[in-house]
Scaffold this motif. Sequence first.
Motif, short mmCIF file in Angstrom:
data_model
loop_
_atom_site.label_atom_id
_atom_site.label_comp_id
_atom_site.label_asym_id
_atom_site.label_seq_id
_atom_site.Cartn_x
_atom_site.Cartn_y
_atom_site.Cartn_z
N GLY A 35 0.83 -1.20 0.00
CA GLY A 35 0.00 0.00 0.00
C GLY A 35 0.86 1.24 0.00
O GLY A 35 2.06 1.19 -0.24
N VAL A 36 0.24 2.36 0.27
CA VAL A 36 0.91 3.66 0.23
C VAL A 36 0.82 4.30 1.61
O VAL A 36 -0.27 4.42 2.17
N GLU A 37 1.96 4.70 2.15
CA GLU A 37 1.95 5.43 3.41
C GLU A 37 1.53 6.87 3.15
O GLU A 37 2.05 7.52 2.24
N VAL A 38 0.57 7.37 3.92
CA VAL A 38 0.12 8.75 3.77
C VAL A 38 0.45 9.50 5.05
O VAL A 38 0.19 9.03 6.15
N ARG A 39 1.04 10.68 4.89
CA ARG A 39 1.43 11.51 6.03
C ARG A 39 0.36 12.56 6.31
O ARG A 39 -0.47 12.86 5.45
N LEU A 65 0.29 5.65 8.93
CA LEU A 65 -1.01 5.29 8.36
C LEU A 65 -0.81 4.90 6.90
O LEU A 65 -0.18 5.64 6.14
N TYR A 66 -1.33 3.74 6.53
CA TYR A 66 -1.19 3.23 5.18
C TYR A 66 -2.57 3.05 4.54
O TYR A 66 -3.52 2.63 5.22
N LEU A 67 -2.66 3.34 3.26
CA LEU A 67 -3.85 3.03 2.47
C LEU A 67 -3.54 1.82 1.60
O LEU A 67 -2.53 1.80 0.90
N VAL A 68 -4.41 0.81 1.67
CA VAL A 68 -4.18 -0.43 0.94
C VAL A 68 -5.41 -0.73 0.08
O VAL A 68 -6.46 -0.10 0.22
N ALA A 74 -6.46 -2.72 9.85
CA ALA A 74 -5.69 -3.44 10.87
C ALA A 74 -4.75 -2.48 11.57
O ALA A 74 -4.41 -1.42 11.04
N VAL A 75 -4.34 -2.86 12.77
CA VAL A 75 -3.34 -2.11 13.53
C VAL A 75 -2.30 -3.09 14.05
O VAL A 75 -2.58 -4.28 14.22
N TRP A 76 -1.09 -2.59 14.30
CA TRP A 76 -0.05 -3.40 14.91
C TRP A 76 0.95 -2.48 15.58
O TRP A 76 0.98 -1.27 15.34
N GLU A 77 1.77 -3.07 16.42
CA GLU A 77 2.71 -2.30 17.22
C GLU A 77 3.98 -3.12 17.39
O GLU A 77 3.93 -4.26 17.86
N ASN A 78 5.10 -2.58 16.98
CA ASN A 78 6.38 -3.29 17.06
C ASN A 78 6.97 -3.15 18.46
O ASN A 78 7.78 -2.26 18.72
N CYS A 79 6.53 -4.02 19.36
CA CYS A 79 6.95 -3.94 20.77
C CYS A 79 8.27 -4.68 20.99
O CYS A 79 8.73 -5.45 20.15
N ARG A 80 8.85 -4.45 22.16
CA ARG A 80 10.08 -5.13 22.57
C ARG A 80 9.85 -5.78 23.93
O ARG A 80 8.93 -5.42 24.66
N LEU A 81 10.72 -6.73 24.26
CA LEU A 81 10.66 -7.44 25.55
C LEU A 81 9.27 -7.98 25.83
O LEU A 81 8.67 -7.71 26.87
N LYS A 88 6.26 1.58 17.92
CA LYS A 88 5.55 2.52 17.07
C LYS A 88 4.23 1.90 16.59
O LYS A 88 4.22 0.80 16.05
N ARG A 89 3.17 2.64 16.81
CA ARG A 89 1.86 2.16 16.40
C ARG A 89 1.62 2.48 14.93
O ARG A 89 1.91 3.58 14.47
N GLN A 90 1.08 1.49 14.22
CA GLN A 90 0.83 1.66 12.79
C GLN A 90 -0.56 1.14 12.46
O GLN A 90 -1.10 0.27 13.15
N MET A 91 -1.11 1.70 11.39
CA MET A 91 -2.48 1.35 11.02
C MET A 91 -2.60 1.33 9.50
O MET A 91 -1.95 2.12 8.81
#
Length: 246
Positions: A35-39, A65-68, A74-81, A88-91
């Motif tokens: 998809g395309v990331e939109v700022r 934020l991405y348009l597909v 959907a949402v996801w978060e690249n967590c650690r430990l 960073k939260r992404q959608m």
Amino acid sequence: AQGTMVLLVITLSAVFVVIRGVFVSTRPRGRDIAGVEVRPAEQPALWQHVRQLAAQVGTRAPRRLYLVTDANAAVWENCRLLGLIPGKRQMMVGMPLLMALTPAQLDAILAHELGHFGNRDTQLGGLVGRARQSALSAARAATTRKGRFQLPGATLFTELFGSYARLVLRRTQEASRQQEYAADRVAARIAGPANTIAALQQIRGISAAFGFYFASYVSPGIELGLLPPPHEVLGGFTGLLADPAR
């Protein structure tokens, strides 16, 4: 001595399968987005709306934020430990949903996804997803064959890890379902129960309609070199939805 060596080889093979499956599935990494990331500067209205919905849900808005082209969000978060350190939260939001749903129905879908952030499903609750993915990866690692090489005791590993994966999926299914129910309650609170039900019911039909549009209109145009200007390719889907005959 020979029997001991055989057992050692089989044991090392099993350890390799487990480490490979768990490490590959739980290592934090970026997702490949078709998809395309939109700022915010490019789509200020969409970003403002997402941020307003996040405030109503009571959670932080996504950083990206991405348009597909999928009829999905959907949402996801690249967590650690293991989720103890937030990432960073992404959608991502499907263009077909933006074109086919009413504003209130779209709010329901977006609120549902943001509800996963608010319920920490993408952070600590993400351990459920990690466990499911780890089990599947371990099962795939046990059955993967590269060339003619085959791990000693491959048949035993296939049965063992296959049974393990089925057990993990059964045990975590209820937790995964409860996460979805909680997100549905957030959507109903924000957009109303009727709009939430209508939005969830229409997603499958929207996906089928968009697939039909691409197969019947866009694909032949690609083959013949007769596509309209780029900004009208997806826009044509709006015309199909507005056609009374369709």
